[in-house]
Design a protein around this motif. Structure first.
Motif, PDB file in Angstrom:
ATOM      1  N   ASP A 151      -0.717   6.929  -9.571  1.00  0.00           N
ATOM      2  CA  ASP A 151      -1.976   7.308  -8.940  1.00  0.00           C
ATOM      3  C   ASP A 151      -3.170   6.723  -9.693  1.00  0.00           C
ATOM      4  O   ASP A 151      -4.176   6.342  -9.084  1.00  0.00           O
ATOM      5  CB  ASP A 151      -2.098   8.833  -8.875  1.00  0.00           C
ATOM      6  N   ASP A 152      -3.079   6.679 -11.003  1.00  0.00           N
ATOM      7  CA  ASP A 152      -4.172   6.101 -11.789  1.00  0.00           C
ATOM      8  C   ASP A 152      -4.311   4.609 -11.503  1.00  0.00           C
ATOM      9  O   ASP A 152      -5.425   4.086 -11.433  1.00  0.00           O
ATOM     10  CB  ASP A 152      -3.922   6.323 -13.287  1.00  0.00           C
ATOM     11  N   ARG A 153      -3.195   3.928 -11.328  1.00  0.00           N
ATOM     12  CA  ARG A 153      -3.260   2.499 -11.021  1.00  0.00           C
ATOM     13  C   ARG A 153      -3.862   2.278  -9.639  1.00  0.00           C
ATOM     14  O   ARG A 153      -4.655   1.350  -9.424  1.00  0.00           O
ATOM     15  CB  ARG A 153      -1.862   1.890 -11.104  1.00  0.00           C
ATOM     16  N   TRP A 154      -3.477   3.114  -8.677  1.00  0.00           N
ATOM     17  CA  TRP A 154      -4.070   2.998  -7.339  1.00  0.00           C
ATOM     18  C   TRP A 154      -5.572   3.290  -7.384  1.00  0.00           C
ATOM     19  O   TRP A 154      -6.366   2.633  -6.695  1.00  0.00           O
ATOM     20  CB  TRP A 154      -3.392   3.965  -6.373  1.00  0.00           C
ATOM     21  N   LEU A 155      -5.943   4.273  -8.184  1.00  0.00           N
ATOM     22  CA  LEU A 155      -7.363   4.602  -8.299  1.00  0.00           C
ATOM     23  C   LEU A 155      -8.132   3.443  -8.930  1.00  0.00           C
ATOM     24  O   LEU A 155      -9.264   3.136  -8.518  1.00  0.00           O
ATOM     25  CB  LEU A 155      -7.523   5.871  -9.135  1.00  0.00           C
ATOM     26  N   MET A 156      -7.512   2.796  -9.895  1.00  0.00           N
ATOM     27  CA  MET A 156      -8.141   1.630 -10.515  1.00  0.00           C
ATOM     28  C   MET A 156      -8.313   0.520  -9.479  1.00  0.00           C
ATOM     29  O   MET A 156      -9.378  -0.112  -9.396  1.00  0.00           O
ATOM     30  CB  MET A 156      -7.268   1.148 -11.673  1.00  0.00           C
ATOM     31  N   ALA A 157      -7.287   0.277  -8.679  1.00  0.00           N
ATOM     32  CA  ALA A 157      -7.369  -0.751  -7.642  1.00  0.00           C
ATOM     33  C   ALA A 157      -8.469  -0.426  -6.641  1.00  0.00           C
ATOM     34  O   ALA A 157      -9.230  -1.305  -6.222  1.00  0.00           O
ATOM     35  CB  ALA A 157      -6.023  -0.886  -6.930  1.00  0.00           C
ATOM     36  N   GLN A 158      -8.573   0.852  -6.263  1.00  0.00           N
ATOM     37  CA  GLN A 158      -9.604   1.261  -5.313  1.00  0.00           C
ATOM     38  C   GLN A 158     -11.006   1.041  -5.879  1.00  0.00           C
ATOM     39  O   GLN A 158     -11.899   0.543  -5.197  1.00  0.00           O
ATOM     40  CB  GLN A 158      -9.412   2.740  -4.956  1.00  0.00           C
ATOM     41  N   GLY A 159     -11.187   1.412  -7.134  1.00  0.00           N
ATOM     42  CA  GLY A 159     -12.489   1.227  -7.751  1.00  0.00           C
ATOM     43  C   GLY A 159     -12.880  -0.240  -7.838  1.00  0.00           C
ATOM     44  O   GLY A 159     -14.014  -0.623  -7.535  1.00  0.00           O
ATOM     45  N   LEU A 160     -11.939  -1.085  -8.231  1.00  0.00           N
ATOM     46  CA  LEU A 160     -12.215  -2.511  -8.312  1.00  0.00           C
ATOM     47  C   LEU A 160     -12.513  -3.096  -6.932  1.00  0.00           C
ATOM     48  O   LEU A 160     -13.334  -4.000  -6.789  1.00  0.00           O
ATOM     49  CB  LEU A 160     -11.020  -3.232  -8.941  1.00  0.00           C
ATOM     50  N   ALA A 161     -11.841  -2.562  -5.914  1.00  0.00           N
ATOM     51  CA  ALA A 161     -12.119  -3.023  -4.555  1.00  0.00           C
ATOM     52  C   ALA A 161     -13.540  -2.664  -4.143  1.00  0.00           C
ATOM     53  O   ALA A 161     -14.230  -3.458  -3.505  1.00  0.00           O
ATOM     54  CB  ALA A 161     -11.115  -2.414  -3.581  1.00  0.00           C
ATOM     55  N   GLN A 162     -13.983  -1.478  -4.514  1.00  0.00           N
ATOM     56  CA  GLN A 162     -15.356  -1.105  -4.193  1.00  0.00           C
ATOM     57  C   GLN A 162     -16.358  -2.013  -4.897  1.00  0.00           C
ATOM     58  O   GLN A 162     -17.453  -2.257  -4.381  1.00  0.00           O
ATOM     59  CB  GLN A 162     -15.617   0.354  -4.579  1.00  0.00           C
ATOM     60  N   LEU A 163     -15.971  -2.532  -6.028  1.00  0.00           N
ATOM     61  CA  LEU A 163     -16.816  -3.473  -6.750  1.00  0.00           C
ATOM     62  C   LEU A 163     -16.600  -4.909  -6.270  1.00  0.00           C
ATOM     63  O   LEU A 163     -17.201  -5.832  -6.815  1.00  0.00           O
ATOM     64  CB  LEU A 163     -16.528  -3.383  -8.253  1.00  0.00           C
ATOM     65  N   GLU A 164     -15.721  -5.073  -5.269  1.00  0.00           N
ATOM     66  CA  GLU A 164     -15.395  -6.373  -4.685  1.00  0.00           C
ATOM     67  C   GLU A 164     -14.802  -7.335  -5.705  1.00  0.00           C
ATOM     68  O   GLU A 164     -14.968  -8.557  -5.611  1.00  0.00           O
ATOM     69  CB  GLU A 164     -16.619  -6.993  -3.996  1.00  0.00           C
ATOM     70  N   GLU A 179       8.229  -2.010 -10.022  1.00  0.00           N
ATOM     71  CA  GLU A 179       9.451  -1.279 -10.374  1.00  0.00           C
ATOM     72  C   GLU A 179       9.948  -0.409  -9.231  1.00  0.00           C
ATOM     73  O   GLU A 179      10.448   0.696  -9.429  1.00  0.00           O
ATOM     74  CB  GLU A 179       9.221  -0.426 -11.628  1.00  0.00           C
ATOM     75  N   GLY A 180       9.813  -0.902  -8.004  1.00  0.00           N
ATOM     76  CA  GLY A 180      10.377  -0.201  -6.851  1.00  0.00           C
ATOM     77  C   GLY A 180       9.620   1.014  -6.395  1.00  0.00           C
ATOM     78  O   GLY A 180      10.130   1.792  -5.583  1.00  0.00           O
ATOM     79  N   ASN A 181       8.418   1.225  -6.899  1.00  0.00           N
ATOM     80  CA  ASN A 181       7.649   2.391  -6.467  1.00  0.00           C
ATOM     81  C   ASN A 181       7.277   2.263  -4.992  1.00  0.00           C
ATOM     82  O   ASN A 181       6.895   1.202  -4.522  1.00  0.00           O
ATOM     83  CB  ASN A 181       6.365   2.517  -7.300  1.00  0.00           C
ATOM     84  N   VAL A 182       7.390   3.358  -4.251  1.00  0.00           N
ATOM     85  CA  VAL A 182       7.097   3.384  -2.827  1.00  0.00           C
ATOM     86  C   VAL A 182       5.701   3.963  -2.622  1.00  0.00           C
ATOM     87  O   VAL A 182       5.399   5.053  -3.101  1.00  0.00           O
ATOM     88  CB  VAL A 182       8.139   4.229  -2.062  1.00  0.00           C
ATOM     89  N   ALA A 183       4.860   3.231  -1.909  1.00  0.00           N
ATOM     90  CA  ALA A 183       3.498   3.682  -1.651  1.00  0.00           C
ATOM     91  C   ALA A 183       3.451   4.498  -0.372  1.00  0.00           C
ATOM     92  O   ALA A 183       4.188   4.250   0.573  1.00  0.00           O
ATOM     93  CB  ALA A 183       2.569   2.479  -1.533  1.00  0.00           C
ATOM     94  N   ASN A 184       2.552   5.501  -0.349  1.00  0.00           N
ATOM     95  CA  ASN A 184       2.370   6.252   0.886  1.00  0.00           C
ATOM     96  C   ASN A 184       1.467   5.472   1.833  1.00  0.00           C
ATOM     97  O   ASN A 184       0.993   4.382   1.524  1.00  0.00           O
ATOM     98  CB  ASN A 184       1.815   7.649   0.594  1.00  0.00           C
ATOM     99  N   LEU A 208       1.351  -4.127   5.626  1.00  0.00           N
ATOM    100  CA  LEU A 208       1.159  -3.586   6.976  1.00  0.00           C
ATOM    101  C   LEU A 208       2.497  -3.371   7.675  1.00  0.00           C
ATOM    102  O   LEU A 208       2.677  -2.394   8.411  1.00  0.00           O
ATOM    103  CB  LEU A 208       0.276  -4.520   7.794  1.00  0.00           C
ATOM    104  N   ASP A 209       3.444  -4.271   7.459  1.00  0.00           N
ATOM    105  CA  ASP A 209       4.778  -4.090   8.044  1.00  0.00           C
ATOM    106  C   ASP A 209       5.404  -2.785   7.569  1.00  0.00           C
ATOM    107  O   ASP A 209       6.021  -2.057   8.357  1.00  0.00           O
ATOM    108  CB  ASP A 209       5.689  -5.262   7.657  1.00  0.00           C
ATOM    109  N   ALA A 210       5.265  -2.507   6.288  1.00  0.00           N
ATOM    110  CA  ALA A 210       5.793  -1.245   5.763  1.00  0.00           C
ATOM    111  C   ALA A 210       5.078  -0.057   6.392  1.00  0.00           C
ATOM    112  O   ALA A 210       5.685   0.979   6.692  1.00  0.00           O
ATOM    113  CB  ALA A 210       5.650  -1.213   4.244  1.00  0.00           C
ATOM    114  N   LEU A 211       3.781  -0.208   6.625  1.00  0.00           N
ATOM    115  CA  LEU A 211       3.003   0.862   7.242  1.00  0.00           C
ATOM    116  C   LEU A 211       3.418   1.077   8.690  1.00  0.00           C
ATOM    117  O   LEU A 211       3.481   2.215   9.176  1.00  0.00           O
ATOM    118  CB  LEU A 211       1.520   0.503   7.159  1.00  0.00           C
TER     119      LEU A 211
END
Length: 416
Positions: A151-164, A179-184, A208-211
Motif C-alpha cells: 500500500d505504501d508503494r501504491w501511495l508513492m506511485a499515486q503521489g508521484l503521478a499527481q506531481l506528473e 513478486e506476484g502481488n495482485v492489485a485490486n 486494463l486486461d486484468a481489470l
C-alpha cells in the motif's frame, strides 16, 4: 489525477488512529506513574466527542514538558501524538502532520518511533494535499526498507503521478506489483493510467486486461482498453475487447454497435461485423438504409462469403440503381467465376451510367467462359472502340486457329 483519491483510500490510512502509548515493544524511557496516568486519561478521551479540547490539552501538556530530561521528552512526544490523533478526529490531517513532525523531531526519540511517525506524517500530508512534501517523506520512509507494505508503494506511485513524474511513478508501480502481488481494481486503474502516461502502453493495456476480468467494469474502461489496443496497432485485440464489453452489456446503444462493427472490419473479422449488422437490421436496432446495406455488402465481401456478398450487393444495386454498385457486383462475380451474374451486373452498370473499357472486357471474358463467342466478340469490339488495349488481343485470339492458348493469355491480361 484526482487529489481526492487520498481522502477515499481508507485502506492506506488504516492505523492512523491506533495508539499504543504505554506498552510499546520498543525501548523507551521509563515514565513516572502520574505521567502514565495523565497519558492514559487523555488517550481515553479520544472517543469522548470533543477532539478540539483534547488537542488543546495535549498540546499544553507537551508544552509544559519542554526542556526536560529524556523521560520528559518521551512523554512530550506521546502528548503530541495524542494531539495529532485528536486533530485527525477533527478531519484536520495537516494539523496532525505538523504535530507528528514535532514529535519525531525531539532529541532522544528511538528510531522505530521516528519511523512510525515519519510514515504517518507522510500519509497525512498526502491526504492534506501537500503532495510534494508527502512524497518526499514517504520516500524517506521507503528507502529505510524495513517492512514497507505494498500500500505504501501504491501511495508513492499515486503521489508521484499527481506531481506528473510519470517515469518514477511507473517504477513504483513495478515495485508494488512485484513478486506476484495482485492489485485490486483501484490499483489496476492507477497502474494503467501511470503506465500509459509514462509511455509504457503495453503494460497499461495489460493492467486494463486484468481489470476487465472483474465482475463490474465500467463502459469507460472498456472503451479505454479498446482505444489503447488501437493505438498499439492491435485492431484485432481492440475488436475482441469491444466484443466482450458488448456481450457483457457494458457497451450499449447504436454508437457502440457501430463502433463494434467498424472494429471488426478493421480487426480482420469482417464476418462478425456482418453478423452484427444483419441482426441489428433485422431487429430494428439499426435503420434500414442504403448506407447500412452497403456496409453489410462490404463486410460480407471482406469476409469472402461469396453467396452472402453477391446477394448483399445485388440488394444494394437494385435499391440504388447506381452504376458503381452494379459494377462492384460485376467485379466480384467475375473474380469468383459467377459468369452469368457478372454479365448481368456489368450490363446494368452500363445502363445506369455508361460503361468503362474494363466493363466491356470483363463482360467479353465472362461470355467466352459461358461459350457464347458471338457475345464475347461483340463485347471485345466495344472494348476496342472504347480504347481498351487488351481488346485487340482478345479479338485476335477468337480468330486464331490456336484459340485455346490465345484466350488464356488474353484472359490474364483482362484480369490485370
Amino acid at each position: 489525477m484526482d487529489a481526492r483519491w487520498f481522502n477515499s483510500a481508507t485502506v492506506l490510512l488504516a492505523g492512523l488512529l491506533s495508539l499504543t502509548l504505554i506498552s510499546q515493544t520498543w525501548a523507551a524511557p521509563a515514565l513516572r506513574p502520574d505521567m502514565v496516568a495523565s497519558l492514559e486519561r487523555m488517550q481515553s478521551r479520544l472517543d469522548a466527542g470533543d477532539p478540539a479540547a483534547l488537542a488543546d490539552d495535549a498540546r499544553a501538556a507537551a508544552q509544559r514538558l519542554q526542556g526536560g530530561n529524556a523521560a520528559d521528552r518521551w512523554a512530550r512526544a506521546l502528548f503530541l501524538q495524542i494531539a495529532a490523533n485528536a486533530e485527525l478526529r477533527r478531519d484536520d490531517p495537516l494539523a496532525a502532520a505538523e504535530l507528528l513532525s514535532r514529535a519525531r523531531g525531539l532529541d532522544g526519540i528511538e528510531r522505530e518511533y521516528r519511523r512510525r511517525w515519519l510514515r504517518r506524517e507522510a500519509r497525512l500530508r498526502l491526504r492534506a494535499g501537500q503532495t510534494a512534501r508527502g512524497v518526499e517523506l514517504l520516500g524517506q520512509w521507503l528507502e529505510q526498507g524495513d517492512a514497507a507494505g505494498d500500500d505504501d508503494r501504491w501511495l508513492m506511485a499515486q503521489g508521484l503521478a499527481q506531481l506528473e513524474r510519470w517515469d518514477t511513478a511507473a517504477k513504483w508501480v513495478d515495485r508494488a506489483r512485484g513478486e506476484g502481488n495482485v492489485a485490486n481494481d483501484r490499483y489496476l486503474q492507477l497502474a494503467a493510467s501511470i503506465y500509459q502516461r509514462a509511455g509504457r502502453e503495453d503494460q497499461a493495456l495489460a493492467s486494463l486486461d486484468a481489470l476487465l476480468a472483474g465482475a463490474e467494469v465500467s463502459a469507460d474502461t472498456w472503451r479505454r482498453a479498446a482505444g489503447l489496443a488501437q493505438r498499439l496497432d492491435q485492431p484485432g485485440r481492440a475488436a475482441a475487447i469491444w466484443e466482450a464489453g458488448w456481450r457483457r452489456g457494458a457497451l450499449q446503444g447504436e454508437a457502440a454497435l457501430r463502433q463494434l462493427i467498424q472494429l471488426h472490419m478493421a480487426g480482420g473479422t469482417p464476418a462478425r461485423a456482418a453478423e452484427h449488422l444483419e441482426r441489428a437490421l433485422a431487429d430494428g436496432r439499426l435503420q434500414e438504409s442504403l448506407a447500412n446495406r452497403r456496409l453489410l455488402a462490404q463486410a460480407w465481401s471482406a469476409a469472402r462469403n461469396r453467396d452472402a456478398a453477391l446477394q448483399a450487393w445485388r440488394a444494394v444495386s437494385e435499391r440504388s440503381q447506381e452504376s458503381e454498385d452494379w459494377r462492384q457486383l460485376g467485379e466480384l462475380a467475375y473474380a469468383w467465376g459467377r459468369w452469368g451474374t457478372a454479365i448481368e451486373a456489368l450490363r446494368r452498370a452500363r445502363q445506369a451510367g455508361g460503361a468503362t473499357p474494363r466493363d466491356w472486357l470483363l463482360e467479353g471474358v465472362a461470355a467466352l467462359e459461358q461459350g457464347d463467342r458471338d457475345a464475347a466478340r461483340a463485347a471485345f469490339e466495344a472494348a476496342r472502340q472504347a480504347g481498351a488495349q487488351q481488346a485487340g488481343a482478345w479479338l485476335d485470339s477468337l480468330e486464331s486457329s490456336n484459340a485455346g492458348v490465345g484466350v488464356a493469355s488474353a484472359k490474364q491480361s483482362a484480369s490485370d
